[in-house]
Design a protein around this motif. Structure first.
Motif, PDB file in Angstrom:
ATOM      1  N   GLU A 209       0.827  -1.205   0.000  1.00  0.00           N
ATOM      2  CA  GLU A 209       0.000   0.000   0.000  1.00  0.00           C
ATOM      3  C   GLU A 209       0.866   1.262   0.000  1.00  0.00           C
ATOM      4  N   ALA A 210       1.955   1.230   0.757  1.00  0.00           N
ATOM      5  CA  ALA A 210       2.851   2.391   0.797  1.00  0.00           C
ATOM      6  C   ALA A 210       3.546   2.587  -0.545  1.00  0.00           C
ATOM      7  N   GLN A 211       3.946   1.491  -1.161  1.00  0.00           N
ATOM      8  CA  GLN A 211       4.604   1.597  -2.468  1.00  0.00           C
ATOM      9  C   GLN A 211       3.649   2.141  -3.526  1.00  0.00           C
ATOM     10  N   ALA A 212       2.371   1.790  -3.402  1.00  0.00           N
ATOM     11  CA  ALA A 212       1.371   2.329  -4.338  1.00  0.00           C
ATOM     12  C   ALA A 212       1.234   3.835  -4.188  1.00  0.00           C
ATOM     13  N   GLN A 213       1.610   4.351  -3.022  1.00  0.00           N
ATOM     14  CA  GLN A 213       1.564   5.794  -2.766  1.00  0.00           C
ATOM     15  C   GLN A 213       2.888   6.480  -3.127  1.00  0.00           C
ATOM     16  N   GLY A 214       3.835   5.706  -3.644  1.00  0.00           N
ATOM     17  CA  GLY A 214       5.099   6.277  -4.087  1.00  0.00           C
ATOM     18  C   GLY A 214       6.243   6.166  -3.112  1.00  0.00           C
ATOM     19  N   PHE A 215       6.059   5.412  -2.022  1.00  0.00           N
ATOM     20  CA  PHE A 215       7.124   5.248  -1.036  1.00  0.00           C
ATOM     21  C   PHE A 215       7.883   3.941  -1.283  1.00  0.00           C
ATOM     22  N   ASP A 216       9.128   3.912  -0.818  1.00  0.00           N
ATOM     23  CA  ASP A 216       9.954   2.714  -0.979  1.00  0.00           C
ATOM     24  C   ASP A 216       9.792   1.752   0.193  1.00  0.00           C
ATOM     25  N   GLN A 217       9.628   2.289   1.379  1.00  0.00           N
ATOM     26  CA  GLN A 217       9.548   1.464   2.577  1.00  0.00           C
ATOM     27  C   GLN A 217       8.748   2.183   3.650  1.00  0.00           C
ATOM     28  N   LEU A 218       8.515   1.440   4.742  1.00  0.00           N
ATOM     29  CA  LEU A 218       7.812   1.974   5.903  1.00  0.00           C
ATOM     30  C   LEU A 218       8.765   2.153   7.073  1.00  0.00           C
ATOM     31  N   ILE A 219       8.414   3.062   7.959  1.00  0.00           N
ATOM     32  CA  ILE A 219       9.000   3.098   9.293  1.00  0.00           C
ATOM     33  C   ILE A 219       7.923   2.573  10.230  1.00  0.00           C
ATOM     34  N   TRP A 220       8.184   1.428  10.825  1.00  0.00           N
ATOM     35  CA  TRP A 220       7.212   0.836  11.745  1.00  0.00           C
ATOM     36  C   TRP A 220       7.266   1.535  13.091  1.00  0.00           C
ATOM     37  N   THR A 221       6.119   1.623  13.733  1.00  0.00           N
ATOM     38  CA  THR A 221       6.035   2.217  15.063  1.00  0.00           C
ATOM     39  C   THR A 221       5.551   1.167  16.056  1.00  0.00           C
ATOM     40  N   ASP A 222       5.632   1.503  17.330  1.00  0.00           N
ATOM     41  CA  ASP A 222       5.243   0.549  18.362  1.00  0.00           C
ATOM     42  C   ASP A 222       3.741   0.242  18.293  1.00  0.00           C
ATOM     43  N   ALA A 223       3.382  -0.990  18.626  1.00  0.00           N
ATOM     44  CA  ALA A 223       1.997  -1.442  18.500  1.00  0.00           C
ATOM     45  C   ALA A 223       1.081  -0.843  19.573  1.00  0.00           C
ATOM     46  N   LYS A 224       1.648  -0.414  20.690  1.00  0.00           N
ATOM     47  CA  LYS A 224       0.824   0.061  21.801  1.00  0.00           C
ATOM     48  C   LYS A 224       0.300   1.477  21.581  1.00  0.00           C
ATOM     49  N   GLU A 225       1.197   2.396  21.186  1.00  0.00           N
ATOM     50  CA  GLU A 225       0.802   3.801  21.074  1.00  0.00           C
ATOM     51  C   GLU A 225       1.071   4.407  19.704  1.00  0.00           C
ATOM     52  N   ASN A 226       1.810   3.709  18.869  1.00  0.00           N
ATOM     53  CA  ASN A 226       2.232   4.250  17.566  1.00  0.00           C
ATOM     54  C   ASN A 226       2.966   5.580  17.728  1.00  0.00           C
ATOM     55  N   LYS A 227       3.751   5.686  18.777  1.00  0.00           N
ATOM     56  CA  LYS A 227       4.464   6.930  19.081  1.00  0.00           C
ATOM     57  C   LYS A 227       5.963   6.827  18.860  1.00  0.00           C
ATOM     58  N   TYR A 228       6.482   5.595  18.832  1.00  0.00           N
ATOM     59  CA  TYR A 228       7.936   5.418  18.804  1.00  0.00           C
ATOM     60  C   TYR A 228       8.388   4.695  17.537  1.00  0.00           C
ATOM     61  N   VAL A 229       9.516   5.122  17.025  1.00  0.00           N
ATOM     62  CA  VAL A 229      10.124   4.482  15.863  1.00  0.00           C
ATOM     63  C   VAL A 229      10.642   3.105  16.268  1.00  0.00           C
ATOM     64  N   GLU A 230      10.415   2.117  15.416  1.00  0.00           N
ATOM     65  CA  GLU A 230      10.972   0.792  15.687  1.00  0.00           C
ATOM     66  C   GLU A 230      12.000   0.418  14.616  1.00  0.00           C
ATOM     67  N   GLU A 231      11.567  -0.084  13.464  1.00  0.00           N
ATOM     68  CA  GLU A 231      12.515  -0.396  12.399  1.00  0.00           C
ATOM     69  C   GLU A 231      11.830  -0.249  11.059  1.00  0.00           C
ATOM     70  N   SER A 232      12.580  -0.487   9.996  1.00  0.00           N
ATOM     71  CA  SER A 232      12.016  -0.423   8.661  1.00  0.00           C
ATOM     72  C   SER A 232      11.677  -1.838   8.208  1.00  0.00           C
ATOM     73  N   GLY A 233      11.263  -1.986   6.962  1.00  0.00           N
ATOM     74  CA  GLY A 233      10.818  -3.290   6.494  1.00  0.00           C
ATOM     75  C   GLY A 233      11.883  -4.357   6.511  1.00  0.00           C
ATOM     76  N   ALA A 234      13.103  -3.998   6.120  1.00  0.00           N
ATOM     77  CA  ALA A 234      14.177  -4.989   6.061  1.00  0.00           C
ATOM     78  C   ALA A 234      15.462  -4.435   6.658  1.00  0.00           C
ATOM     79  N   ALA A 235      15.341  -3.497   7.586  1.00  0.00           N
ATOM     80  CA  ALA A 235      16.529  -2.856   8.125  1.00  0.00           C
ATOM     81  C   ALA A 235      16.206  -2.143   9.430  1.00  0.00           C
ATOM     82  N   ASN A 236      17.262  -1.903  10.202  1.00  0.00           N
ATOM     83  CA  ASN A 236      17.152  -1.042  11.373  1.00  0.00           C
ATOM     84  C   ASN A 236      17.325   0.411  10.924  1.00  0.00           C
ATOM     85  N   LEU A 237      16.972   1.343  11.805  1.00  0.00           N
ATOM     86  CA  LEU A 237      16.985   2.761  11.450  1.00  0.00           C
ATOM     87  C   LEU A 237      17.925   3.557  12.353  1.00  0.00           C
ATOM     88  N   MET A 238      18.579   4.542  11.752  1.00  0.00           N
ATOM     89  CA  MET A 238      19.471   5.419  12.502  1.00  0.00           C
ATOM     90  C   MET A 238      19.274   6.854  12.052  1.00  0.00           C
TER      91      MET A 238
END
Length: 354
Positions: A209-238
């Motif tokens: 769905e994100a790629q259909a909107q023109g994005f390459d990947q997602l930044i996932w957030t925490d399941a509890k509050e969606n407030k914190y960065v977790e990781e990307s689809g196939a990588a960690n984030l810095m």
């Protein structure tokens, strides 16, 4: 490495090497001539073989297909200046594979099976290891449950396979990413810290769905509050904020990335401050707005160090500094590559010469 497993070898009748275009290596599509296989049966690992790459016969009732007991690793091998081949940080991948196995109630892999299987496969397919800059031989150890039984319980039998494919860089351009706040990749008490197949299938629809909107990947957030960065689809984030590397701390919802750990150790050795902690979305966005966030990048075995050029949140796109002007992450990436390709001394002992 001495073969104490007595690995049986059956060579491919015809190599596909001559017909392979090494200028066109889409990730995960071109495989070497052989593969390593082993079976866990009756409480022990056995049937160690190098076979021609190809289909494996199995029952359609195997429990991996029905109940998801499947784990894997991603590793890379590199041609060294003297023509030898090294595998990067194999010991850490081995430890993580068994950590995943324990979480998924699967049999663990003995070190000699893992290491000698890799060595045997590389030795027979050494000609497949690319020598071009930024190219590598990607290794995919995978284990899956093979009990042909429909019943929700841990399997008593498993197959372990190591595949290899010569690979070009995974990403060729900086990434446009979207912060995901509806779907979640993992949750507390789940299997987010395990490298199991289900984590990736769970991420596919949101990614499409994100790629259909023109994005390459997602930044996932925490399941509890969606407030914190977790990781990307196939990588960690810095992120580099105020001159420091800031990265989400490893927790049960985040994979303990080998490249993540490598980048952190390299950065510290270069005198760069690293903060491993919860990273709020609001902190990232505020740092973009006030100019204190100067670099953002994804790190992983396939991605290595891939720059992020744009971050979208709730419909608003935040454009980051031109990746061509960045200095910190490219310097770390260069040091990493120099070690992996044997250009500079391996001060950390990361290269395992096969």
């Amino acid at each position: 490495m001495k073969d104490s497993l007595n690995i049986k070898t059956t060579k491919a009748g015809q190599s596909r090497l001559a017909e392979t275009d090494f200028r066109d290596l889409p990730f995960g599509k071109v495989f070497t001539d052989h593969m390593f296989v082993a079976d866990f049966e009756d409480g022990e690992w056995k049937n160690f073989e190098i076979l021609p790459y190809g289909p494996i016969s199995m029952s359609p009732a195997i429990s991996a297909l029905h109940y998801g007991q499947a784990i894997f690793e991603g590793m890379k091998a590199y041609t060294q200046p003297d023509g030898s081949v090294s595998v990067f940080r194999a010991d850490k991948n081995f430890a993580r594979l068994n950590k995943s196995a324990v979480r998924m109630a699967m049999a663990t892999i003995p070190e000699d099976v893992f290491m000698q299987g890799i060595a045997a496969l590389i030795n027979i397919d050494k000609a497949w290891v690319p020598s071009e800059e930024n190219y590598s031989l990607y290794l995919r150890p995978v284990m899956f449950a093979t009990d042909p039984v429909l019943g929700v319980r841990p399997s008593s039998s498993y197959k372990f396979v190591i595949l290899a494919n010569p690979s070009a860089p995974y990403y060729s351009n900086p990434l446009r990413v979207k912060i995901e706040t509806h779907y979640t990749r993992s949750d507390n008490g789940g299997v987010g810290a395990a490298k199991t197949a289900g984590n990736y299938s769970r991420a596919m629809l949101p990614t499409v769905e994100a790629q259909a909107q023109g994005f390459d990947q997602l930044i996932w957030t925490d399941a509890k509050e969606n407030k914190y960065v977790e990781e990307s689809g196939a990588a960690n984030l810095m992120f580099i904020i105020d001159g420091k590397i800031v990265t989400p701390e490893v927790r049960e919802t985040i994979l303990d990335g080998v490249t993540r750990d490598t980048i952190i150790l390299l950065a510290k050795s270069m005198g760069i401050t690293v903060e491993e902690r919860r990273v709020a979305i609001s902190e990232v966005l505020e740092a973009i707005e006030n100019g204190t966030l100067t670099e953002a990048f994804a790190v992983g075995t396939a991605a290595t160090v891939t720059q992020i050029s744009e971050i979208s949140y709730e419909g608003k796109n935040h454009v980051l500094a031109d990746p061509a002007t960045r200095t910190v992450s490219p310097a770390i990436a260069k040091k990493l590559n120099d070690i992996r390709y044997g250009v500079t001394a391996d001060e950390f002992g990361w290269n395992w010469i096969v």
